[in-house]
Design an enzyme around this catalytic site. Structure first.
Site, short mmCIF file in Angstrom:
data_model
loop_
_atom_site.label_atom_id
_atom_site.label_comp_id
_atom_site.label_asym_id
_atom_site.label_seq_id
_atom_site.Cartn_x
_atom_site.Cartn_y
_atom_site.Cartn_z
N GLU A 1 -36.22 -46.71 -12.87
CA GLU A 1 -35.82 -48.12 -13.02
C GLU A 1 -36.40 -48.77 -14.25
OE1 GLU A 1 -36.88 -46.72 -10.17
OE2 GLU A 1 -35.64 -47.41 -8.50
N GLY B 1 -32.97 -45.62 -6.48
CA GLY B 1 -32.62 -45.87 -5.08
C GLY B 1 -32.38 -44.58 -4.30
N ALA C 1 -29.28 -46.72 -7.59
CA ALA C 1 -28.39 -47.86 -7.40
C ALA C 1 -27.27 -47.75 -8.42
CB ALA C 1 -29.16 -49.16 -7.59
N GLU D 1 -35.70 -43.43 -3.26
CA GLU D 1 -36.16 -44.37 -2.24
C GLU D 1 -35.46 -44.13 -0.91
OE1 GLU D 1 -35.28 -47.67 -5.04
OE2 GLU D 1 -37.24 -48.43 -4.43
N1 CO8 Z 1 -24.91 -45.79 -11.33
C1 CO8 Z 1 -23.63 -45.71 -11.68
N2 CO8 Z 1 -23.07 -44.60 -12.19
C2 CO8 Z 1 -23.85 -43.53 -12.37
C3 CO8 Z 1 -25.21 -43.53 -12.03
C4 CO8 Z 1 -25.75 -44.73 -11.47
N3 CO8 Z 1 -27.01 -44.82 -11.10
N4 CO8 Z 1 -25.74 -42.32 -12.32
C5 CO8 Z 1 -24.72 -41.58 -12.82
N5 CO8 Z 1 -23.59 -42.31 -12.85
C6 CO8 Z 1 -22.28 -41.89 -13.35
C7 CO8 Z 1 -22.25 -41.81 -14.86
O1 CO8 Z 1 -22.00 -43.08 -15.41
C8 CO8 Z 1 -21.12 -40.84 -15.08
O2 CO8 Z 1 -19.91 -41.54 -14.92
P1 CO8 Z 1 -18.70 -41.36 -16.00
O3 CO8 Z 1 -18.28 -39.92 -15.84
O4 CO8 Z 1 -17.68 -42.34 -15.55
O5 CO8 Z 1 -19.28 -41.63 -17.34
C9 CO8 Z 1 -21.24 -39.87 -13.91
O6 CO8 Z 1 -22.01 -40.55 -12.93
C10 CO8 Z 1 -21.94 -38.59 -14.27
O7 CO8 Z 1 -23.19 -38.93 -14.87
P2 CO8 Z 1 -23.68 -38.35 -16.29
O8 CO8 Z 1 -22.49 -38.05 -17.14
O9 CO8 Z 1 -24.70 -39.29 -16.81
O10 CO8 Z 1 -24.35 -36.98 -15.81
P3 CO8 Z 1 -25.56 -36.20 -16.52
O11 CO8 Z 1 -25.65 -34.90 -15.80
O12 CO8 Z 1 -25.41 -36.22 -18.00
O13 CO8 Z 1 -26.87 -37.08 -16.19
C11 CO8 Z 1 -28.37 -38.33 -14.78
C12 CO8 Z 1 -27.29 -37.23 -14.86
C13 CO8 Z 1 -29.62 -37.91 -15.53
C14 CO8 Z 1 -28.66 -38.55 -13.31
C15 CO8 Z 1 -27.80 -39.63 -15.42
O14 CO8 Z 1 -26.53 -39.90 -14.87
C16 CO8 Z 1 -28.66 -40.84 -15.19
O15 CO8 Z 1 -29.67 -41.03 -15.84
N6 CO8 Z 1 -28.26 -41.73 -14.23
C17 CO8 Z 1 -28.93 -42.96 -13.96
C18 CO8 Z 1 -30.20 -42.72 -13.19
C19 CO8 Z 1 -30.93 -44.02 -12.95
O16 CO8 Z 1 -31.37 -44.71 -13.87
N7 CO8 Z 1 -31.10 -44.39 -11.68
C20 CO8 Z 1 -31.84 -45.55 -11.30
C21 CO8 Z 1 -30.91 -46.69 -11.12
S1 CO8 Z 1 -31.81 -48.20 -10.85
C22 CO8 Z 1 -32.13 -48.22 -9.20
O17 CO8 Z 1 -31.90 -47.27 -8.49
C23 CO8 Z 1 -32.67 -49.53 -8.72
C24 CO8 Z 1 -33.33 -49.41 -7.34
C25 CO8 Z 1 -33.33 -50.75 -6.67
C26 CO8 Z 1 -32.93 -50.64 -5.21
C27 CO8 Z 1 -31.88 -49.57 -4.98
C28 CO8 Z 1 -31.07 -49.81 -3.75
C29 CO8 Z 1 -30.01 -48.74 -3.58
#
Ligand code: CO8
Length: 258
Positions: free
Chosen positions: A132, A109, A66, A112
């Protein structure tokens, strides 16, 4: 196609392809993505020329979850009133098979979404997880329910409580993923598989998807009865006659999807 901002949509033969396309956010799933994916999937579902769907992302990310930047601003009452994330349920109403072609991150997500599809073909770079808990929340579109059914209680609990990632090999071993293929081949493999599925009789595919779905939702006795009624009904299709005649005559069937 409808004017989509966050996805690319293309029909290739009998396969409807939906590609998540927010590369700068690793395909994070915001509201707009939810509306567009479910809209495009419903359109392919209604298109008689389509027999199977593929949902994919980029090589780097299927979807990193998400959109955390959108969620950071969210308010509980508003979430409840608009049934936050509930729109994704529309994907489970698609009656044609959906193949998820997953490369790179499939987190939260994203994992999922892949599990809402009927089967997952993964590149050997794929990483799955439900992180999450690290954000102080929990999965919201089936992670706690579908993951446990896919991989069993031990591994699902491990993944959900720790938020750790699982690689493609572990995902295949534990039953989440149907096939793992080298990174360069995952799209070709997914498209080839979807094309092979789409060439089958569409009424039979739709009945089969319904039966497979029952396995999680009904008792064995109910599921067996449902399956038997479905196969009995399929004896009415022209494709059933054609499929069997083709076998007897040692030729390929020419299905009309009726
Ligand atoms: N949301 C928004 N932006 C994101 C997300 C995200 N989930 N993941 C990555 N991005 C963005 C980063 O902010 C970054 O943006 P910017 O360049 O502007 O800073 C860009 O994508 C690249 O990401 P990274 O620089 O972090 O890339 P890395 O290679 O260093 O890391 C990772 C990759 C490990 C995937 C890291 O980005 C990460 O941990 N992301 C978040 C993962 C996460 O926690 N996901 C779970 C979210 S909660 C959820 O899904 C709730 C579910 C509920 C229902 C869902 C319905 C859809």
């Amino acid at each position: 196609a409808a004017p989509y901002d966050t996805i690319l949509v293309e029909r290739r033969g009998r396969v409807g392809l939906v590609t998540l396309n927010r590369p700068k956010a690793l395909n994070a799933l915001n509201r707009r993505v939810m509306h567009e994916v479910t809209h495009a999937a419903a359109a392919f579902d209604a298109d008689p020329e389509v027999g199977c769907l593929v949902i994919t992302g980029s090589e780097r990310a299927f979807a990193a979850g998400a959109d955390i930047k959108e969620m950071a601003e969210a308010d509980a009452i508003a979430m409840y009133m608009e049934d936050g994330f509930g729109g994704w349920m529309a994907l489970t109403r698609v009656r044609k098979p959906i193949v998820a072609a997953v490369s790179g991150f499939a987190l939260g997500g994203g994992c999922e979404l892949a599990m809402m599809c009927d089967m997952i073909i993964a590149s050997d770079t794929a990483k799955f997880g439900q992180p999450e808990i690290k954000l102080g929340i929990i999965p919201g579109i089936g992670g706690s329910q579908r993951l446990i059914r896919a991989v069993g209680k031990a591994k699902a609990t491990d993944l959900c409580l720790t938020g750790r990632m699982m690689d493609a090999q572990e995902a295949e071993r534990s039953g989440l993923v149907a096939r793992v293929v080298p990174a360069g081949d995952f799209m070709a493999e997914a498209m080839k598989t979807a094309e092979a599925i789409a060439a089958m009789s569409l009424p039979a595919l739709m009945a089969l998807k319904e039966c497979l779905g029952r396995a999680d939702e009904a008792s064995l006795a109910e599921g067996l009865l449902f399956e038997r009624r479905a196969i009995q009904a399929l004896f009415a299709t022209a494709d059933r006659r054609e499929g069997m005649a083709a076998f007897v005559e040692k030729r390929a069937p020419n299905f009309t999807h009726r």
